[in-house]
Write an enzyme that holds these catalytic residues in place. Structure first.
Site, PDB file in Angstrom:
ATOM      1  N   ASP A   1       0.820  -1.207   0.000  1.00  0.00           N
ATOM      2  CA  ASP A   1       0.000   0.000   0.000  1.00  0.00           C
ATOM      3  C   ASP A   1       0.852   1.255   0.000  1.00  0.00           C
ATOM      4  O   ASP A   1       1.683   1.450   0.888  1.00  0.00           O
ATOM      5  CB  ASP A   1      -0.912  -0.002   1.224  1.00  0.00           C
ATOM      6  CG  ASP A   1      -1.784   1.234   1.272  1.00  0.00           C
ATOM      7  OD1 ASP A   1      -2.274   1.647   0.210  1.00  0.00           O
ATOM      8  OD2 ASP A   1      -1.963   1.793   2.359  1.00  0.00           O
TER       9      ASP A   1
ATOM     10  N   ASP B   1      -2.043   7.987  -6.155  1.00  0.00           N
ATOM     11  CA  ASP B   1      -2.291   6.809  -5.320  1.00  0.00           C
ATOM     12  C   ASP B   1      -2.593   5.600  -6.204  1.00  0.00           C
ATOM     13  O   ASP B   1      -3.659   5.522  -6.809  1.00  0.00           O
ATOM     14  CB  ASP B   1      -3.463   7.101  -4.381  1.00  0.00           C
ATOM     15  CG  ASP B   1      -3.811   5.926  -3.489  1.00  0.00           C
ATOM     16  OD1 ASP B   1      -3.033   4.954  -3.432  1.00  0.00           O
ATOM     17  OD2 ASP B   1      -4.877   5.979  -2.844  1.00  0.00           O
TER      18      ASP B   1
END
Length: 407
Positions: free
Chosen positions: A96, A278
């Site tokens: 992540d 992201d």
């Protein structure tokens, strides 16, 4: 997450292959793509909206809130096989870029001679999930020649969601660890990427990650891309990388966040403002006002089954370039770069042959939210992306996929 977080629509980072040496000694490890989702099991709009809510929750409730929502058990984001301990045990960790803690489930963790408990409690809340446990220091290996001694990890005896994962490997900025050590809330925890640099200065000369994605529509035997530690792999992009500093916007600066404007054709739909890059966000999200301008200009209509805008063949042929203007550089998505891969339509509850746009509304007006855009996986698939913690900047460059008709 899209084929997340990194590397999102089902990417698995493989450390079984040989590392690839790039210029100035950074090391690349390959990303490979496992089988695709079952038909109708993934809703990218629902996923991205949940991720947005997690980001907003963290901003409102403090540093322990980070941003990885897990939508359902059927969706598997990006995992990286990580070896922990000496002798090592392999764990499949969710990778992540929007969080920075590394942790494994206590039920999976195998203490070895390299394991050292600190007895300090550590926890984080991820929107729809969380972990709570205690800190250990241990040996962590993420690829050939990429080992950290004494890395801080959480050993989690309480985990909510994260079904199918042994834990999380966070590669976001180190500021995202603030508050996760509950008895030392002002202490930052060096990330695995931080320590790879400081402990392996010759092979990882800077705290920099380079990310390259292959086409989703390519052969399943082709690698899904490369994750490079210590710099950018110049064999994977065209020309030079252009950098922009991390934004000073208080609500976004803890993330890989930049400032940009967006133009559709010759019309500016989003003025220069702060937002986030992201890879755990599948699509491209923009503020409501900008989205409404884009929707009107393209003629798209909402498709109820997946929430995306659907357009006709004639409207597709009339699409104009979508331009992301970042510090004097322009990164252009052609019409093909603005649509979901048609070969994957049934995966997102779409109709075979239909054309779906990959721009969505983030649900806040310009200047009223914590950020006004999110450049997600579909953007990073078209542009080589560099997360540079050493110089507090993000970089982009074109790749062979930037203008390709792959969707």
């Amino acid at each position: 997450m899209f084929p997340a977080a990194l590397l999102t629509l089902l990417l698995v980072l493989s450390t079984t292959g040989s590392p690839v040496k790039a210029a100035n000694s950074p090391i690349s490890v390959p990303i490979t793509s496992p089988p695709k989702f079952s038909n109708g099991t993934y809703n990218p709009v629902a996923h991205d909206r949940a991720r947005l809510q997690a980001l907003r929750d963290r901003s409102k409730h403090g540093k322990r809130f980070v941003n990885v929502p897990l939508i359902n058990n059927n969706y598997r984001g990006c995992t990286i096989p990580v070896d922990i301990g000496d002798p090592p045990t392999r764990y499949n960790l969710f990778l992540d870029s929007g969080s920075a803690n590394t942790w494994v489930r206590a039920s999976k963790y195998v203490p070895t001679s390299s394991s050292s408990p600190t007895e300090r409690p550590v926890e984080a809340i991820y929107g729809t999930g969380s972990f709570k446990g205690f800190e250990f220091l241990d040996t962590v290996t993420v690829g050939p020649g990429l080992t950290v001694i004494g890395q801080s990890i959480g050993v989690a005896d309480e985990v909510e969601d994260f079904h199918g994962y042994d834990g999380v490997l966070g590669i976001g900025p180190v500021a995202l660890t603030l508050g996760t050590l509950t008895q030392a809330p002002t202490e930052q925890i060096p990330t695995v990427a931080n320590n790879l640099h400081t402990q392996n200065i010759n092979t990882v000369p800077v705290d920099v990650l380079g990310i390259f994605f292959q086409s989703l529509s390519g052969s399943p035997l082709e690698p899904g891309g490369q994750l490079t530690f210590g710099g950018a792999d110049s064999t994977l992009y065209n020309g030079n990388i252009a950098y922009t500093p991390i934004t000073n916007s208080e609500s976004a600066r803890d993330y890989w966040a930049i400032e940009q404007s967006i133009t559709y054709g010759n019309t500016e739909i989003l003025r220069t403002t702060a937002g986030i890059v992201d890879c755990g966000f599948t699509l491209i999200g923009i503020a409501t006002e900008a989205f409404n301008l884009y929707k009107a200009a393209t003629g798209g209509e909402f498709y109820d089954a997946n929430g995306l805008l659907v357009i006709s063949d004639d409207q597709y042929n009339a699409l104009q370039d979508l331009k992301f203007n970042v510090r004097g550089e322009t990164y252009t998505l052609t019409r093909n770069g603005q649509i979901w891969p048609r070969s994957l339509n049934t995966m997102i509850r779409g109709e075979v042959g239909s054309i779906y746009l990959i721009v969505i509304d983030i649900g806040t007006e310009i200047g009223e939210g914590d950020y006004d855009f999110v450049n997600g996986y579909v953007f990073m698939q078209r542009f080589y992306t560099v997360f540079d913690a050493t110089n507090h900047q993000v970089g982009f460059a074109t790749t062979p996929f930037t203008d390709a008709d792959i969707n």
